[in-house]
Design a protein around this motif. Structure first.
Motif, PDB file in Angstrom:
ATOM      1  N   GLY A  35       2.188 -23.322  25.456  1.00 43.62           N
ATOM      2  CA  GLY A  35       1.802 -21.979  25.840  1.00 43.62           C
ATOM      3  C   GLY A  35       2.763 -20.922  25.351  1.00 43.62           C
ATOM      4  O   GLY A  35       2.516 -19.732  25.519  1.00 43.62           O
ATOM      5  N   GLY A  36       3.898 -21.321  24.751  1.00 43.44           N
ATOM      6  CA  GLY A  36       4.860 -20.366  24.235  1.00 43.44           C
ATOM      7  C   GLY A  36       4.429 -19.830  22.892  1.00 43.44           C
ATOM      8  O   GLY A  36       3.391 -20.209  22.334  1.00 43.44           O
ATOM      9  N   PRO A  37       5.233 -18.926  22.316  1.00 47.51           N
ATOM     10  CA  PRO A  37       4.848 -18.309  21.043  1.00 47.51           C
ATOM     11  C   PRO A  37       4.893 -19.264  19.863  1.00 47.51           C
ATOM     12  O   PRO A  37       4.278 -19.004  18.837  1.00 47.51           O
ATOM     13  CB  PRO A  37       5.865 -17.178  20.894  1.00 47.51           C
ATOM     14  CG  PRO A  37       7.044 -17.612  21.688  1.00 47.51           C
ATOM     15  CD  PRO A  37       6.478 -18.385  22.845  1.00 47.51           C
ATOM     16  N   GLY A  38       5.624 -20.369  19.958  1.00 50.97           N
ATOM     17  CA  GLY A  38       5.710 -21.294  18.845  1.00 50.97           C
ATOM     18  C   GLY A  38       6.711 -20.883  17.799  1.00 50.97           C
ATOM     19  O   GLY A  38       6.824 -21.525  16.756  1.00 50.97           O
ATOM     20  N   TRP A  39       7.476 -19.838  18.027  1.00 46.68           N
ATOM     21  CA  TRP A  39       8.504 -19.371  17.108  1.00 46.68           C
ATOM     22  C   TRP A  39       9.542 -18.591  17.912  1.00 46.68           C
ATOM     23  O   TRP A  39       9.309 -18.242  19.078  1.00 46.68           O
ATOM     24  CB  TRP A  39       7.893 -18.464  16.018  1.00 46.68           C
ATOM     25  CG  TRP A  39       7.039 -17.355  16.593  1.00 46.68           C
ATOM     26  CD1 TRP A  39       5.697 -17.410  16.856  1.00 46.68           C
ATOM     27  CD2 TRP A  39       7.474 -16.067  17.017  1.00 46.68           C
ATOM     28  NE1 TRP A  39       5.261 -16.228  17.422  1.00 46.68           N
ATOM     29  CE2 TRP A  39       6.329 -15.380  17.517  1.00 46.68           C
ATOM     30  CE3 TRP A  39       8.706 -15.401  17.024  1.00 46.68           C
ATOM     31  CZ2 TRP A  39       6.402 -14.075  18.020  1.00 46.68           C
ATOM     32  CZ3 TRP A  39       8.765 -14.100  17.509  1.00 46.68           C
ATOM     33  CH2 TRP A  39       7.624 -13.458  18.012  1.00 46.68           C
ATOM     34  N   THR A  40      10.697 -18.334  17.315  1.00 48.99           N
ATOM     35  CA  THR A  40      11.769 -17.612  18.009  1.00 48.99           C
ATOM     36  C   THR A  40      12.352 -16.538  17.097  1.00 48.99           C
ATOM     37  O   THR A  40      12.257 -16.616  15.864  1.00 48.99           O
ATOM     38  CB  THR A  40      12.898 -18.567  18.440  1.00 48.99           C
ATOM     39  OG1 THR A  40      13.445 -19.201  17.276  1.00 48.99           O
ATOM     40  CG2 THR A  40      12.382 -19.621  19.409  1.00 48.99           C
ATOM     41  N   ALA A  41      12.948 -15.542  17.729  1.00 45.31           N
ATOM     42  CA  ALA A  41      13.648 -14.471  17.019  1.00 45.31           C
ATOM     43  C   ALA A  41      15.012 -14.302  17.671  1.00 45.31           C
ATOM     44  O   ALA A  41      15.121 -14.238  18.903  1.00 45.31           O
ATOM     45  CB  ALA A  41      12.857 -13.168  17.077  1.00 45.31           C
ATOM     46  N   ALA A  42      16.070 -14.209  16.862  1.00 42.99           N
ATOM     47  CA  ALA A  42      17.429 -14.098  17.381  1.00 42.99           C
ATOM     48  C   ALA A  42      18.335 -13.518  16.302  1.00 42.99           C
ATOM     49  O   ALA A  42      17.979 -13.520  15.114  1.00 42.99           O
ATOM     50  CB  ALA A  42      17.944 -15.460  17.828  1.00 42.99           C
ATOM     51  N   PRO A  43      19.510 -13.012  16.702  1.00 43.86           N
ATOM     52  CA  PRO A  43      20.459 -12.557  15.679  1.00 43.86           C
ATOM     53  C   PRO A  43      20.870 -13.700  14.766  1.00 43.86           C
ATOM     54  O   PRO A  43      21.114 -14.825  15.230  1.00 43.86           O
ATOM     55  CB  PRO A  43      21.647 -12.045  16.504  1.00 43.86           C
ATOM     56  CG  PRO A  43      21.066 -11.714  17.834  1.00 43.86           C
ATOM     57  CD  PRO A  43      19.988 -12.725  18.063  1.00 43.86           C
ATOM     58  N   ALA A  44      20.914 -13.451  13.463  1.00 44.63           N
ATOM     59  CA  ALA A  44      21.319 -14.477  12.503  1.00 44.63           C
ATOM     60  C   ALA A  44      22.791 -14.784  12.675  1.00 44.63           C
ATOM     61  O   ALA A  44      23.599 -13.908  12.985  1.00 44.63           O
ATOM     62  CB  ALA A  44      21.024 -14.022  11.082  1.00 44.63           C
ATOM     63  N   SER A  45      23.164 -16.039  12.514  1.00 46.90           N
ATOM     64  CA  SER A  45      24.566 -16.433  12.618  1.00 46.90           C
ATOM     65  C   SER A  45      25.348 -15.959  11.401  1.00 46.90           C
ATOM     66  O   SER A  45      24.784 -15.812  10.305  1.00 46.90           O
ATOM     67  CB  SER A  45      24.670 -17.957  12.735  1.00 46.90           C
ATOM     68  OG  SER A  45      24.101 -18.571  11.585  1.00 46.90           O
TER      69      SER A  45
END
Length: 336
Positions: A35-45
């Motif tokens: 049920g989640g978005p299936g992807w993530t967004a975050a600051p790049a390392s």
């Protein structure tokens, strides 16, 4: 210095290059929750002004008015199908209750290298973006976010943006009022400075009957942005039943911010007083009724004449024993 158009073209080329040569997602990476978005967004390392070994929870960018700041967003798709993600910048603000929210309109300061990014299955894409600080920007915090949306889901990655210059931490406590019926204390906290604040609240009460009490001391679950206000409510666990009590609020935050406010209320249990008043009135009415009957009983049998009525001289012995004589004096001797 590259012009803004050239800079945008360079950023676009960078994101396209990153998407063309995607990084494989490690096999140990967990699949997104059902049920989640299936992807993530975050600051790049490895980018930005405050990178850390375990990743950055948000972006932190600081610069003077007129400068252009840059950082990189990482989009990760652990699923089995490609995902097309739409990107935009958004300004953060506080809701009336102090919660955090994002504007529906695009932030004019933030420009992603690409507005739409296709992320292949089991890969990550790095998307550069720039923040152009206007020459007229005021010093202090200007919270924002990079918003990513795809497949009916939307997520925001916080951008903690500070414009260089003098900072001021200040707040006020306003509109304090007491809801006696529900035992609640309502108040408003206003950020009068130019830095984001996390307030700490202390409440104490005092009254001539109930005495002084400390109700609560806790950090509020609110990040109050510059120029914003939050209408908050605290529970009064045990308000007095009969007293003239006052509440005193003290709110503090980092940087020396401090504000106070107070309110008072008279607590009277009217329903109990009304019951007591009914009993008093009933008792008073009964006393007068008994008194009236006694007075009427004493009045029965009174009248005039020689009947069996009371002696009019009863109780006055000096008047009853008095002997009356002629008022004319006796003549001395006898006539001859």
């Amino acid at each position: 210095m590259l012009t803004r158009n050239i800079r945008s073209a360079v950023l676009t080329a960078a994101v396209l290059l990153c998407s063309a040569v995607p990084a494989l997602v490690p096999a140990a990476a967990a699949e997104p929750a059902a049920g989640g978005p299936g992807w993530t967004a975050a600051p790049a390392s490895g980018a930005g002004t405050r990178p850390s070994a375990d990743g950055r929870p948000y972006f932190y960018l600081e610069g003077a008015p007129g400068t252009v700041l840059e950082d990189t967003l990482a989009l990760t798709n652990p699923g089995k199908k490609a995902v097309t993600v739409r990107l935009r910048g958004a300004e953060a603000y506080n809701t009336a209750s102090g919660g955090s929210a994002l504007r529906a309109t695009d932030h004019s300061w933030i420009t992603p290298a690409a507005r739409t990014v296709k992320v292949p299955a089991r890969t990550s894409a790095r998307v550069p973006f720039s923040v152009t600080v206007p020459t007229t920007a005021e010093p202090g915090d200007h919270p924002a976010a990079i918003v990513a949306a795809a497949g009916g889901h939307e997520t925001g990655v916080r951008v903690q943006l500070r414009v260089s210059g003098p900072t001021l931490s200040a707040l006020t406590v306003e509109d304090v009022r007491i809801d006696k019926g529900r035992g609640l204390i309502h108040y408003t906290v206003v950020n009068r400075g130019n830095t984001a604040l996390t307030p700490h609240l202390d409440i104490r009460t005092e009254g001539p009957i109930s005495g002084a009490h400390h109700i609560t001391g806790r950090t509020l679950p609110v990040e109050l942005l510059p120029g914003r206000r939050a209408q908050l409510t605290e529970k009064w666990p045990h308000p007095p039943a009969l007293d003239s009590a006052s509440v005193h609020l003290a709110v503090t935050a980092g940087g020396g911010a401090h504000g106070t406010g107070s309110a008072s209320a008279v607590f009277v249990p009217w329903w109990r007083l009304a019951g007591a008043a009914v009993l008093v009135l009933a008792g008073t009415g009964g006393w007068f009724a008994v008194r009236r009957r006694r007075l009427r009983g004493k009045g029965d049998g009174t009248g005039t004449g020689t009947g069996s009525g009371p002696d009019p001289y009863e109780g006055d012995s000096s008047t009853r024993d008095m002997t009356y004589t002629d008022s004319e004096p006796a003549t001395a001797g006898a006539a001859t």
